[in-house]
Design a protein around this motif. Sequence first.
Motif, PDB file in Angstrom:
ATOM      1  N   LEU A  87       0.837  -1.202   0.000  1.00 21.84           N
ATOM      2  CA  LEU A  87       0.000   0.000   0.000  1.00 21.84           C
ATOM      3  C   LEU A  87       0.874   1.256   0.000  1.00 21.84           C
ATOM      4  CD1 LEU A  87      -3.004   0.790   0.148  1.00 21.84           C
ATOM      5  CD2 LEU A  87      -2.737   0.896   2.627  1.00 21.84           C
ATOM      6  N   ARG A  88       1.891   1.255   0.839  1.00 21.40           N
ATOM      7  CA  ARG A  88       2.831   2.381   0.878  1.00 21.40           C
ATOM      8  C   ARG A  88       3.523   2.551  -0.476  1.00 21.40           C
ATOM      9  NH1 ARG A  88       5.085   4.372   5.619  1.00 21.40           N
ATOM     10  NH2 ARG A  88       7.111   4.450   4.627  1.00 21.40           N
ATOM     11  N   GLU A  89       3.938   1.433  -1.071  1.00 24.20           N
ATOM     12  CA  GLU A  89       4.623   1.477  -2.365  1.00 24.20           C
ATOM     13  C   GLU A  89       3.703   1.967  -3.474  1.00 24.20           C
ATOM     14  OE1 GLU A  89       6.098  -2.484  -2.854  1.00 24.20           O
ATOM     15  OE2 GLU A  89       7.733  -2.202  -1.426  1.00 24.20           O
ATOM     16  N   THR A  90       2.411   1.802  -3.289  1.00 19.94           N
ATOM     17  CA  THR A  90       1.449   2.270  -4.278  1.00 19.94           C
ATOM     18  C   THR A  90       1.180   3.764  -4.106  1.00 19.94           C
ATOM     19  OG1 THR A  90       0.379   0.112  -4.368  1.00 19.94           O
ATOM     20  CG2 THR A  90      -0.909   1.984  -5.151  1.00 19.94           C
ATOM     21  N   PHE A  91       0.989   4.205  -2.867  1.00 19.18           N
ATOM     22  CA  PHE A  91       0.619   5.601  -2.620  1.00 19.18           C
ATOM     23  C   PHE A  91       1.788   6.576  -2.678  1.00 19.18           C
ATOM     24  CE2 PHE A  91      -3.242   4.167   0.034  1.00 19.18           C
ATOM     25  CZ  PHE A  91      -4.042   4.166  -1.091  1.00 19.18           C
ATOM     26  N   LEU A  92       2.940   6.194  -2.215  1.00 18.88           N
ATOM     27  CA  LEU A  92       4.064   7.127  -2.088  1.00 18.88           C
ATOM     28  C   LEU A  92       4.527   7.751  -3.409  1.00 18.88           C
ATOM     29  CD1 LEU A  92       5.664   8.437   0.118  1.00 18.88           C
ATOM     30  CD2 LEU A  92       7.302   6.570   0.010  1.00 18.88           C
ATOM     31  N   PRO A  93       4.577   7.013  -4.504  1.00 20.24           N
ATOM     32  CA  PRO A  93       5.013   7.652  -5.759  1.00 20.24           C
ATOM     33  C   PRO A  93       4.056   8.740  -6.261  1.00 20.24           C
ATOM     34  CG  PRO A  93       5.232   5.280  -5.924  1.00 20.24           C
ATOM     35  CD  PRO A  93       4.484   5.557  -4.658  1.00 20.24           C
ATOM     36  N   SER A  94       2.817   8.738  -5.814  1.00 23.96           N
ATOM     37  CA  SER A  94       1.841   9.712  -6.283  1.00 23.96           C
ATOM     38  C   SER A  94       2.237  11.151  -5.957  1.00 23.96           C
ATOM     39  CB  SER A  94       0.467   9.362  -5.707  1.00 23.96           C
ATOM     40  OG  SER A  94      -0.485  10.328  -6.043  1.00 23.96           O
ATOM     41  N   PRO A  95       2.437  11.518  -4.688  1.00 27.55           N
ATOM     42  CA  PRO A  95       2.863  12.904  -4.435  1.00 27.55           C
ATOM     43  C   PRO A  95       4.293  13.175  -4.908  1.00 27.55           C
ATOM     44  CG  PRO A  95       2.762  11.673  -2.372  1.00 27.55           C
ATOM     45  CD  PRO A  95       2.180  10.803  -3.440  1.00 27.55           C
ATOM     46  N   LYS A  96       5.119  12.147  -4.935  1.00 33.51           N
ATOM     47  CA  LYS A  96       6.485  12.336  -5.433  1.00 33.51           C
ATOM     48  C   LYS A  96       6.467  12.695  -6.916  1.00 33.51           C
ATOM     49  CE  LYS A  96       9.119   9.561  -2.152  1.00 33.51           C
ATOM     50  NZ  LYS A  96      10.016   8.419  -1.981  1.00 33.51           N
ATOM     51  N   ARG A  97       5.574  12.089  -7.679  1.00 35.88           N
ATOM     52  CA  ARG A  97       5.454  12.382  -9.100  1.00 35.88           C
ATOM     53  C   ARG A  97       4.986  13.823  -9.302  1.00 35.88           C
ATOM     54  NH1 ARG A  97       1.641  12.956 -12.885  1.00 35.88           N
ATOM     55  NH2 ARG A  97      -0.020  12.581 -11.388  1.00 35.88           N
ATOM     56  N   CYS A  98       4.000  14.253  -8.525  1.00 35.89           N
ATOM     57  CA  CYS A  98       3.508  15.630  -8.633  1.00 35.89           C
ATOM     58  C   CYS A  98       4.581  16.632  -8.228  1.00 35.89           C
ATOM     59  CB  CYS A  98       2.260  15.815  -7.763  1.00 35.89           C
ATOM     60  SG  CYS A  98       0.828  14.886  -8.360  1.00 35.89           S
ATOM     61  N   LEU A  99       5.333  16.303  -7.207  1.00 36.81           N
ATOM     62  CA  LEU A  99       6.421  17.171  -6.765  1.00 36.81           C
ATOM     63  C   LEU A  99       7.489  17.282  -7.857  1.00 36.81           C
ATOM     64  CD1 LEU A  99       6.944  18.750  -4.185  1.00 36.81           C
ATOM     65  CD2 LEU A  99       8.212  16.803  -3.304  1.00 36.81           C
TER      66      LEU A  99
END
Length: 152
Positions: A117-129
């Motif tokens: 779950l962490r591996e799925t959610f964490l790239p999301s804000p990192k991609r936007c950043l």
Amino acid sequence: FKMFTDAKSDELEETAKEAVPMRVTIEEDKTYQTIAQDLRQGVVDAYHALRQFVSKFAGFVLMYQQNASMGMSDFYHESIEGFRKSLVTYEQQIDEIDKGIPVTADIAIFRVNCEHLRETFLPSPKRCLKLLHDLLPQLAKEKSESLLNELQ
């Protein structure tokens, strides 16, 4: 001694007819009934605790869905204050994921592994950043060139 060890077949048949099946004996035992009921209730309570734990991730799902739809075009005409807010927002999201989603959690009788779950959610804000970090220099260059052209 032989009279005590020799069983007469009639006595064995009578004993067999009078014997109550072990299952019935156990199921009618009050202690067994109490323990079985407590176990059932414990499992039900554990599932309720697990559902409550999982419900805490609803906000992360919403965040993930909103971030998934973001692209460079969403930031292209953003003001400086908008960029600042977006940068803070995505950094906060990363921090919230780090603090709000444990790698594992012990919930009642369950051990929940949240690593995927962490591996799925964490790239999301990192991609936007990263989109913001990539876009800022590009916008600065375009604005500088536009200003330079106006001055000439």
